[in-house]
Design a protein around this motif. Structure first.
Motif, mmCIF file in Angstrom:
data_model
loop_
_atom_site.group_PDB
_atom_site.id
_atom_site.type_symbol
_atom_site.label_atom_id
_atom_site.label_comp_id
_atom_site.label_asym_id
_atom_site.label_seq_id
_atom_site.Cartn_x
_atom_site.Cartn_y
_atom_site.Cartn_z
ATOM 1 N N MET A 1 0.796 -1.121 0.033
ATOM 2 C CA MET A 1 -0.026 -0.079 0.102
ATOM 3 C C MET A 1 1.034 1.186 -0.026
ATOM 4 N N MET A 2 2.337 0.971 0.086
ATOM 5 C CA MET A 2 2.993 2.177 0.019
ATOM 6 C C MET A 2 3.012 2.845 -1.458
ATOM 7 N N ARG A 3 3.178 4.197 -1.451
ATOM 8 C CA ARG A 3 3.559 4.869 -2.682
ATOM 9 C C ARG A 3 4.853 4.388 -3.326
ATOM 10 N N PRO A 4 5.091 4.375 -4.522
ATOM 11 C CA PRO A 4 6.092 3.786 -5.136
ATOM 12 C C PRO A 4 7.255 4.561 -4.635
ATOM 13 N N TYR A 5 8.497 3.974 -4.311
ATOM 14 C CA TYR A 5 9.613 4.524 -3.673
ATOM 15 C C TYR A 5 10.408 5.188 -4.640
ATOM 16 N N ARG A 6 10.654 6.419 -4.875
ATOM 17 C CA ARG A 6 11.833 6.860 -5.637
ATOM 18 C C ARG A 6 12.989 6.851 -4.834
ATOM 19 N N PRO A 7 14.244 6.389 -5.828
ATOM 20 C CA PRO A 7 15.554 6.267 -4.979
ATOM 21 C C PRO A 7 16.198 7.692 -4.792
ATOM 22 N N LYS A 8 16.614 7.778 -3.532
ATOM 23 C CA LYS A 8 16.827 9.323 -3.348
ATOM 24 C C LYS A 8 18.239 9.302 -3.009
ATOM 25 N N ASP A 9 18.846 8.314 -3.795
ATOM 26 C CA ASP A 9 20.651 8.203 -3.631
ATOM 27 C C ASP A 9 21.329 9.402 -3.645
ATOM 28 N N ARG A 207 5.424 5.266 6.843
ATOM 29 C CA ARG A 207 5.721 6.436 6.359
ATOM 30 C C ARG A 207 4.757 7.231 5.559
ATOM 31 N N ASP A 208 3.476 6.438 5.171
ATOM 32 C CA ASP A 208 2.800 7.070 4.063
ATOM 33 C C ASP A 208 1.601 7.489 4.802
ATOM 34 N N ALA A 209 1.604 9.038 4.952
ATOM 35 C CA ALA A 209 0.186 9.473 5.765
ATOM 36 C C ALA A 209 -1.214 8.941 5.098
ATOM 37 N N ALA A 210 -1.139 8.444 3.827
ATOM 38 C CA ALA A 210 -2.263 8.296 3.458
ATOM 39 C C ALA A 210 -2.789 6.750 3.436
ATOM 40 N N TRP A 211 -1.981 5.976 4.078
ATOM 41 C CA TRP A 211 -2.024 4.602 4.279
ATOM 42 C C TRP A 211 -3.333 4.087 5.129
ATOM 43 N N ILE A 212 -3.869 3.151 4.426
ATOM 44 C CA ILE A 212 -5.211 2.957 5.269
ATOM 45 C C ILE A 212 -5.074 1.211 5.290
ATOM 46 N N ASP A 213 -5.715 1.166 6.333
ATOM 47 C CA ASP A 213 -5.727 -0.506 6.600
ATOM 48 C C ASP A 213 -7.285 -0.936 6.148
ATOM 49 N N LYS A 214 -7.575 -1.493 5.050
ATOM 50 C CA LYS A 214 -8.811 -1.609 4.596
ATOM 51 C C LYS A 214 -9.447 -2.806 5.510
ATOM 52 N N THR A 215 -8.843 -3.541 6.314
ATOM 53 C CA THR A 215 -9.257 -4.519 7.227
ATOM 54 C C THR A 215 -9.810 -3.757 8.481
ATOM 55 N N ASP A 216 -9.392 -2.524 8.656
ATOM 56 C CA ASP A 216 -9.951 -2.071 10.082
ATOM 57 C C ASP A 216 -11.247 -1.602 9.978
ATOM 58 N N MET B 104 -0.483 11.447 23.516
ATOM 59 C CA MET B 104 -1.090 12.911 23.113
ATOM 60 C C MET B 104 -0.540 13.586 21.760
ATOM 61 N N GLY B 105 -1.377 13.754 21.166
ATOM 62 C CA GLY B 105 -0.896 14.728 20.107
ATOM 63 C C GLY B 105 -0.552 13.794 18.663
ATOM 64 N N SER B 106 -0.463 14.271 17.563
ATOM 65 C CA SER B 106 -0.094 13.832 16.305
ATOM 66 C C SER B 106 1.285 13.207 16.434
ATOM 67 N N CYS B 107 2.229 13.747 17.184
ATOM 68 C CA CYS B 107 3.577 13.297 16.971
ATOM 69 C C CYS B 107 3.746 11.959 17.766
ATOM 70 N N ALA B 108 3.212 11.947 18.750
ATOM 71 C CA ALA B 108 3.099 10.683 19.757
ATOM 72 C C ALA B 108 2.447 9.495 19.099
ATOM 73 N N ASN B 109 1.301 10.055 18.209
ATOM 74 C CA ASN B 109 0.196 8.957 17.694
ATOM 75 C C ASN B 109 1.150 8.342 16.500
ATOM 76 N N THR B 110 1.580 9.327 15.476
ATOM 77 C CA THR B 110 2.138 8.662 14.312
ATOM 78 C C THR B 110 3.581 9.228 13.955
ATOM 79 N N GLY B 111 4.073 9.984 14.583
ATOM 80 C CA GLY B 111 5.422 10.894 14.246
ATOM 81 C C GLY B 111 5.042 12.145 13.822
#
Lengths: 265, 169
Positions: A1-9, A207-216, B104-111
């Motif tokens: 579910m992650m976005r495609p990773y671009r190499p940031k070398d 690391r992806d803020a838009a990640w959603i667990d669909k089974t949740d 407490m707060g976004s940082c502690a929850n997810t960074g």
């Protein structure tokens, strides 16, 4: 579910967008003779030291030197020319372009009200002499320079990392260092607290803020498609009764219909 | 002669209240949640405001303690850096059972917005969390509500339940 990773070398070599006709604006370099104070200073410096280049940029004198004379030059600038404050000391990563770091010392003279920048270039595997005997403020700055760029400093009184933990791997401010950290950085706290065998139990960082667990089914992942609590996620969504939108929010007060209980009070 | 002599037989019963052990123990636990002062960043300001006289956490029995050995709940208020991660785990381990954690707060929850190399992406990677409190930073009312929700959670628990195996260690 992650976005495609671009190499940031190497971010310097691969910019996302490059305009072929764009030329990076250069801040004009003026001759040192433009400013009387600086002209007198550079005469005295040149009499004693071998400097590579000197010019005025944005009203500040920039002196480019060989890194081996940094301490002696700063002593001279402090004692003879009155540049008595070290405002800043750090480095710039030019490894991708030139295979070098640029170390700069930003000085201020309170008596002359003038600023002076000393720059020098060192290779990746070279060390630079500490200017801690000249300016005490260089102590932490040099440690930070080592912490962030990995530039070794000779004859520093307490030479170790200052911001990152001592057992950190890599130098975060180098252009080749990924923003999300390399492998050692991403598993740092797990490795340190629980050991490497816990990596599988804990799992990688999300690391992806838009990640959603669909089974949740218990949180807000299926907003608008909620299923009963505990039911499998692909079961029939709960039908939510829609409320009557035509009903007026505020009813007009009708004196005749209403019964007023506290009229005589 | 005692002026307020109680006639037990006449007043409809003995002065005895019947309850369950669960209820009375959880009543005690939930109403004296001593919190560890764990301010890591700006959320700590809101946490301090909650403890001060305007929001007055003392009336919930939440008294901030500076020692993990006297604390029941750890309110992780702020950004947890990777350098600090081992210390939060150590302090958590030093707290006596039963213990709870409010993140407490976004940082502690997810960074939160610190999606970088130096920030732990959620304290639940290091310690088990009971209650996640969203916000950046959550206002004192929100923390107050979180504490009330935690009290509700504690009151539902059975005191005899086995310590659930934590996800980590």
């Amino acid at each position: 579910m992650m976005r495609p990773y671009r190499p940031k070398d190497n971010v310097q070599k691969k910019a996302y967008y490059t305009d072929r006709f764009w030329i990076a604006p250069r801040i004009p370099e003026e001759d040192v003779s433009q400013d009387k104070v600086y002209a007198a200073d550079i005469e005295k410096i040149k009499a004693k030291f071998d400097i590579k280049k000197a010019y005025i940029q944005r009203g500040q004198l920039v002196v480019i030197i060989d890194p081996v004379i940094n301490k002696e030059l700063l002593f001279f600038l402090r004692d003879e020319l009155g540049y008595d404050m070290l405002m800043e000391l750090s480095a710039i990563d030019y490894l991708a372009q030139d295979g070098e770091f640029e170390v700069f010392y930003q000085l201020l003279s309170l008596s002359k009200r003038k600023r002076l920048r000393v720059k020098c270039r060192i290779k990746e595997d070279e060390a630079i002499e500490s200017v801690n005997p000249v300016f005490r403020s260089a102590d932490w700055s040099e440690r930070e320079m080592y912490d962030m760029f990995g530039i070794k400093v000779n004859n520093h009184p307490y030479f170790k990392r200052i911001l990152m933990p001592d057992d950190w791997v890599g130098y975060p401010l180098r252009k080749t260092y990924p923003l999300h950290g390399d492998e050692a950085a991403q598993w740092y706290e797990i490795d340190k607290i629980f050991g490497k065998e816990y990596r599988e139990i804990v799992g990688p960082e999300i690391r992806d803020a838009a990640w959603i667990d669909k089974t949740d089914t218990e949180q807000f992942a299926r907003y608008g498609h909620e299923v009963p609590k505990g039911a499998p996620y692909d079961s029939e969504p709960v039908k939510i009764d829609s409320f009557n939108e035509d009903a007026p929010l505020v009813e007009t007060f009708d004196l005749k219909k209403s019964k007023i209980v506290d009229r005589d009070r | 002669m005692a002026q307020h002599q109680v006639n037990y037989a006449a007043s409809g019963g003995l002065p005895v209240a019947l309850t369950t052990v669960d209820k009375i123990v959880n009543w005690g636990r939930s109403n004296s949640l001593w919190a560890l002062t764990y301010g890591l960043a700006c959320c700590a300001i809101e946490m301090m405001a909650s403890g001060a006289s305007r929001y007055d956490f003392d009336r919930f029995g939440v008294i901030f303690r500076a020692s993990p050995r006297q604390a029941d709940v750890m309110i992780v208020a702020g950004t947890l850096t990777k350098k600090h991660a081992e210390f939060i785990r150590r302090l958590y381990d030093q707290m006596a059972e039963p213990k709870w954690v409010i993140s407490m707060g976004s940082c502690a929850n997810t960074g939160g917005m610190f999606n970088t190399y130096a920030t732990v992406q959620g304290v639940d990677r290091v310690i088990p969390v009971d209650l996640y409190l969203p916000g950046c930073a959550p206002r004192p009312e929100t923390l107050q509500y979180a504490v009330m929700l935690l009290q509700k959670k504690i009151r539902k628990q059975s005191i005899f339940q086995k310590q659930k195996p934590k996800r980590l260690v």
